[in-house]
Design a protein around this motif. Structure first.
Motif: not given
Length: 608
Positions: A331-332, A335
């Motif tokens: 996810y990071w 992102k």
């Protein structure tokens, strides 16, 4: 600017000295006391650090410690444990009865022996009373909720007492050594992020930290650029992948914080699908975050260990660790768009997890700090507070401990009446001995910093026979499920390992596994695990010429650019530090030869 970093005193207490962002000395107290993961004030390591660097306590601009004051730590985790109560109350777990019944039906009959297990489907036999209690406290919702909250409460009480104790010991120890100034406190996960980023050589990276507990957190993600580290997310304790893995380690009969590597080894023999979904149903995953239901309830893993084969329990926990951590990190990565990951924290000692992280879509570069556990936090603190800014060059090696003079080496040999020679071509002679089937211990130069032996305190052997894992472990008094790790010439990395580009620097410190090529599997079966992976150390000549030359000479004789490298120590002892330690371990381990500095020693009573 000169900074002294003292790592947390609760396990593996370690001393680090940094000047303007460069590590001058780093070593764990365990190497001097000979007690593995030594706790308490690291007096011996500090005395050695001062004598080695020629510094005195008055030369330091700062002394750093990678935990907050006990009052501040207490405030942070007390709030977290209150939050946990609300989470346990609202979480709706799946009905375990049908899940367990179905999982049991999937356990296959097995008869292929696994060295170290009495039977491939062996479970933890604990008796009726224990099993009944595990069933109640681990599975029955009301009882298990109470058990989880009680464990968290006990953990909090114990942690408060522990932080108080180590804080007093830190202040007292520093005072006795002559430091009367303040101690610079540092948030724990920032020290982990700092050591990984400031030693990686990258200009920009996503710092991921995962461990048991530190300053209210069990993990974090930060964006690092030009020496500055900006926190993006913190994982509140007790949602700890470190605790999760400690639970399965103890539930399978091993020592938490010490034997997690054995679980990684066991896992590759089992089937993660048998219990994987059962475990995942107890973890609430949301984009860039997760929560673990009954995170402190060790009785759940004990219940599973009492009903399912050890290998399947290990496989499920390893699988879930990989799934949850990679989902979190992915996810990071998406992102931020950052393709470079640097890792630190005790969980990142898990070399298979690190491979999975490197395999995340969009990750092109990875580095794992060589002393990823809490022993490395003092270095992170010292680097962070002494670094003047800008992009810092990467570390080229982990040889940060003491070294010893030739006269000290000779004195240790003479004390045991050992005969020794000084060969003209030591590397060629050692390579020929190894090629001929001899086991050679190597002791030379500065001691390695961190949990891995990287050539200066190593036992070397050829990797051509898989049986070595059993007989050499027996000789050293070890029980291991992982095979020995290989050291490989840097130039041969792509000949031996798939998908290594972008992870070469991490592989110089034996911190990540790779899938092995056909050549590696055929030529070095002793270093390849049942799943076709290995955990190599890549060696460059500029990092360690004497060690590198042994590999070069061995390749000339065998056509193989890899050897087995295992740590030079006896079972449950730290890696050897001094010449006396080396001679004692050499004699006790009944190793064939000792290459100590420029000298070569044949064992007076060889085993064969």
């Amino acid at each position: 600017m000169k900074v002294l970093g003292i790592s947390p005193l609760d396990k593996d207490s370690t001393v680090s000295i940094a000047e303007d962002g460069h590590i001058l000395f780093a070593a764990g107290e365990e190497r001097f006391t000979r007690t593995k993961q030594q706790t308490g004030f690291p007096r011996h390591a500090l005395e050695k650090a001062l004598s080695y660097t020629g510094l005195s306590m008055s030369d330091f601009d700062q002394v750093c410690y990678p935990f907050l004051t006990w009052e501040n730590e207490h405030k942070l985790f007390t709030k977290n444990l209150e939050d946990e109560k609300a989470f346990i109350k609202e979480f709706q777990p799946a009905d375990l009865g049908p899940q367990i019944k179905e999982a049991l039906s999937r356990v296959p009959d097995r008869n292929q022996p696994i060295h170290g297990l009495e039977h491939p489907n062996a479970i933890m036999e604990k008796g009726f009373l224990h099993n009944s209690y595990y069933n109640m406290a681990g599975v029955q919702k009301l009882s298990s909720n109470n058990a989880a909250l009680k464990s968290s409460r006990h953990w909090g009480e114990s942690a408060t007492e522990s932080f108080r104790q180590w804080e007093n010991e830190l202040i007292q120890g520093l005072g006795e050594m002559g430091w009367t100034g303040p101690v610079k406190r540092m948030e724990h996960h920032l020290s982990h992020a700092a050591n990984s980023f400031l030693c990686s050589g990258y200009e920009r990276a996503l710092c991921v930290t995962l461990d048991g507990y530190g300053s209210g957190l069990a993990g974090s993600v930060s964006e690092a650029r030009n020496g500055k580290i900006q926190r993006l997310h913190g994982l509140p304790y007790p949602n700890s992948l470190g605790t999760l893995y400690e639970h399965v380690t103890s539930s399978l009969g091993f020592k938490p914080s010490r034997h997690e590597g054995k679980i990684v080894g066991l896992a590759s023999y089992g089937d993660p699908q048998i219990l994987g979904d059962v475990l995942l149903s107890r973890i609430q995953q949301t984009p860039g975050d997760f929560r673990i239901y009954e995170a402190n309830n060790v009785f759940f893993s004990r219940y599973l260990a009492s009903k399912f084969p050890k290998i399947d329990v290990a496989a499920a926990y390893q699988y879930v660790l990989e799934q949850v951590a990679t989902n979190y990190i992915r996810y990071w990565v998406e992102k931020t768009g950052i393709d470079t990951i640097v890792l630190s924290g005790g969980v990142t000692a898990n070399v298979k997890l690190n491979q999975r992280i490197f395999e995340i879509e969009g990750v092109n570069h990875i580095f794992v700090y060589p002393n990823m556990g809490d022993g490395g936090c003092g270095t992170g603190a010292a680097l962070y507070h002494s670094w003047p800014g800008g992009v810092k060059p990467s570390i080229t090696n982990a040889y940060m401990g003491p070294d010893y003079s030739e006269s000290e080496l000779e004195a240790a040999l003479k004390a045991q009446n050992l005969q020794y020679r000084r060969p003209e071509h030591l590397a060629a002679e050692v390579a020929a001995l190894i090629h001929g089937g001899e086991v050679v211990a190597r002791f030379d130069g500065r001691m390695e910093y961190g949990p891995r032996a990287l050539g200066n305190r190593s036992i070397l052997y050829h990797a051509r026979e898989p049986e070595v894992n059993q007989w050499l472990n027996n000789r050293l008094g070890r029980t291991e499920f992982m095979p020995f790790a290989p050291v490989t010439l840097y130039e041969a990395r792509e000949k031996c390992y798939h998908n290594i580009k972008g992870a070469e620097h991490a592989a110089e410190f034996m911190t990540i596994t790779f899938d092995c090529t056909e050549f590696m599997q055929e030529s070095c079966p002793a270093a390849v695990h049942v799943d076709g992976t290995a955990r190599p150390q890549l060696i460059r000549r500029e990092a360690n010429p004497g060690y590198y030359d042994i590999l070069v000479e061995y390749e000339k004789l065998s056509g193989i650019p890899s050897l087995i490298n295992t740590s030079f120590n006896m079972h449950e002892e730290p890696i050897v530090n001094s010449p006396d330690d080396a001679v004692r371990a050499f004699m006790q381990g009944a190793l064939d030869y000792l290459a100590i500095g420029p000298f070569l020693v044949k064992h007076p009573n060889p085993v064969h």
